[in-house]
Design an enzyme around this catalytic site. Structure first.
Site, PDB file in Angstrom:
ATOM      1  N   ALA A   1       0.712  -1.076   0.097  1.00 43.24           N
ATOM      2  CA  ALA A   1      -0.083   0.016  -0.036  1.00 43.24           C
ATOM      3  C   ALA A   1       0.985   1.192  -0.021  1.00 43.24           C
ATOM      4  CB  ALA A   1      -0.949  -0.026   1.237  1.00 43.24           C
TER       5      ALA A   1
ATOM      6  N   ASP B   1       0.219 -10.693   6.281  1.00 46.44           N
ATOM      7  CA  ASP B   1       1.487 -10.283   6.597  1.00 46.44           C
ATOM      8  C   ASP B   1       2.531 -11.001   5.688  1.00 46.44           C
ATOM      9  OD1 ASP B   1       3.930  -9.930   7.968  1.00 46.44           O
ATOM     10  OD2 ASP B   1       3.274 -10.734   9.859  1.00 46.44           O
TER      11      ASP B   1
ATOM     12  N   CYS C   1      11.686   5.240   2.231  1.00 46.51           N
ATOM     13  CA  CYS C   1      11.753   6.775   2.059  1.00 46.51           C
ATOM     14  C   CYS C   1      12.169   7.384   3.294  1.00 46.51           C
ATOM     15  CB  CYS C   1      10.350   7.416   1.836  1.00 46.51           C
ATOM     16  SG  CYS C   1       9.085   6.768   2.698  1.00 46.51           S
TER      17      CYS C   1
END
Length: 502
Positions: free
Chosen positions: A254, A303, A385
């Site tokens: 996601a 998961d 990130c």
């Protein structure tokens, strides 16, 4: 000189034409109603942002919350949220000094802040809402207090009270063409009529538009033909470079932009298993996949760590993209974190050694070690990130002995890119970093390639960091992998949720 207007000689009520009072009143009423609802949408977003910031739990960035499907007037809501946050310290000081914010209004304090900003600093449009009436009732008191604060701070005007350190250098608007639905040439033809458009010189199908270009409502975006995705984010999927027909896992998928980029790079062929543990984020992932038109993606609310890498259903997985939960420090500007109350220089300086970073890096090491254990994986990208060494070079260095024992070595994605990994271990020069100095987000990319696969292939790295191929390998597996995954116990779910909440 304008021609004289004919007098209305009829005694009957005339219909209001353009520029006449009735039409102006109707237009004003519509504007006030729009402002009324925009304030309430902004207050809802502001409440989630402030609560997430106070608890150190990510409830979503300002942009992601504003541009969710539930918000109707996105542009007005976005402006109100950002400007209210910018003025929030001053607004709180005003309310504290006047003492008018009773327990009744504290229950709606986010709406009070938004409305106070709009009336004191903004457009001063008011309607019959109770909060608007409350602010208007005390408007003179608030303005008197603001002037006193100016004198106390030794500034000449109210505008000087608003800190200018929230100003951010504008960056180019990068957009990725979704080749599953259209062509780059077609998109350039459409956008060049209204914008200056350039092709990126490194990432295929990436276009560069002027800073500040708003594309959120453009039909190309709403139809899924173009994705508003940063260049550094797009470099991740290009570095992995899965071949058409391969079976691929996107381990922490996601919101799904990298997932559907992989699908486009694979020409919609093969199979991508996109895993997402968080239920709400899994819904966002599914929405992204539907909008992209990718038919080779299976989304799984589960998961990644619970997949048995030795399960025969995953024997043909050839590539894994692992972009796990991280601090997000590299995209704090894009997330507008500089507007949040908790943001300060000290927070940024201490973030790399915080308990949260240590827990995140422990999870990242576990996830990367697990990804390396899949027996047929030839290419694996680990990306974050984050700007912190603890989440980047240190994680890679810690798994290098395991990677070497399994036949992996570090490859060099985008060899022409000048900014490489921090030189903290031998081989860090293969790693890749991007930085706001490059007009990009702060990203980190590590590419692991299994040596046996590299030796068998006669392809050489191209200038964009991808590998060519003489043969097209087709993965023939069906849905068995998805069924096997869905049957696994999610034993680590609670542990991972606790990490996300940090």
């Amino acid at each position: 000189m304008a021609p004289p207007q004919p007098k209305n000689r009829s005694h009957a009520p005339a219909k209001a034409g353009p520029g006449q009072p009735g039409r102006r009143m109707a237009s004003r009423d519509a504007g006030e109603r729009a402002a009324f609802f925009a304030r309430r949408e902004a207050a809802t977003v502001l409440r989630r942002v402030l609560r997430g910031d106070a608890s150190k739990r990510s409830g979503g960035s300002i942009k992601s919350l504003v541009f969710s499907p539930s918000v109707r007037n996105k542009r007005a809501t976005f402006a109100l949220v950002c400007q209210t946050l910018k003025c929030l310290p001053i607004l709180k000081e005003v309310f504290a000094s006047t003492g008018v914010l009773s327990s009744k209004w504290k229950k709606q304090e986010e709406l009070v802040y938004v409305t106070a900003y709009d009336i004191l600093f903004g457009q001063e449009i008011a309607v019959s809402g109770s909060v608007e009436q409350f602010i208007l009732l005390h408007k003179d008191t608030f303005r008197t207090t603001l002037k006193k604060i100016c004198v106390k701070r030794k500034v000449s005007s109210i505008k000087d009270l608003i800190s200018e350190n929230t100003t951010v250098k504008p960056k180019p608007r990068f957009v990725r063409v979704n080749t599953l639905k259209t062509t780059t040439g077609s998109v350039i033809e459409v956008l060049s009529k209204i914008h200056k458009v350039e092709k990126d010189d490194m990432v295929p199908d990436m276009l560069v538009l002027p800073p500040g270009t708003d594309m959120h409502k453009h039909p190309l975006v709403t139809d899924g033909k173009v994705f508003l995705q940063g260049k550094a984010s797009c470099m991740v999927a290009v570095a992995l470079c899965p071949k058409a027909g391969w079976k691929v896992i996107d381990a922490c998928a996601a919101p799904g932009n990298k997932t559907v980029h992989l699908a486009a790079l694979m020409n919609g062929e093969g199979n991508i298993i996109a895993c997402e543990l968080n239920k709400d984020r899994a819904k966002t992932l599914q929405h992204t996949v539907r909008r992209s038109g990718a038919n080779n993606v299976e989304t799984v609310n589960g998961d990644f760590l619970d997949i048995d890498s030795n399960d025969p259903s995953y024997a043909e997985v050839r590539a894994i993209l692992l972009d796990p939960s991280c601090s997000g420090s590299g995209i704090s500007t894009e997330r507008l974190d500089h507007l949040l109350p908790s943001h300060s220089r000290d927070d940024q300086d201490d973030a790399g050694s915080s308990a949260r970073i240590r827990k995140l890096s422990a999870f990242q090491r576990k996830a990367l070690s697990h990804a390396l254990s899949f027996p047929s994986v030839e290419r694996l990208v680990y990306s974050t990130c984050s700007i912190h060494q603890a989440e980047n070079e240190d994680v890679v260095n810690s798994v290098l002995p395991l990677a070497t024992s399994l036949g992996f070595e570090l490859a060099t994605p985008f060899p022409q890119w000048r900014r490489r990994g921090l030189p903290v271990f031998d081989g860090a020069e293969h790693l890749l970093r991007t930085d706001p100095e490059d007009d990009l987000e702060g990203f980190f990319i590590a590419l692991f390639v299994r040596k046996a696969a590299a030796d068998e292939s006669s392809a050489e790295p191209s200038k964009d960091g991808a590998l060519g191929a003489k043969k097209k390998r087709v993965c023939t597996t069906g849905n068995n992998g998805l069924r096997a995954f869905s049957s696994l116990r999610l034993s680590r779910m609670d542990a991972l949720r606790s990490i996300w909440r940090l």
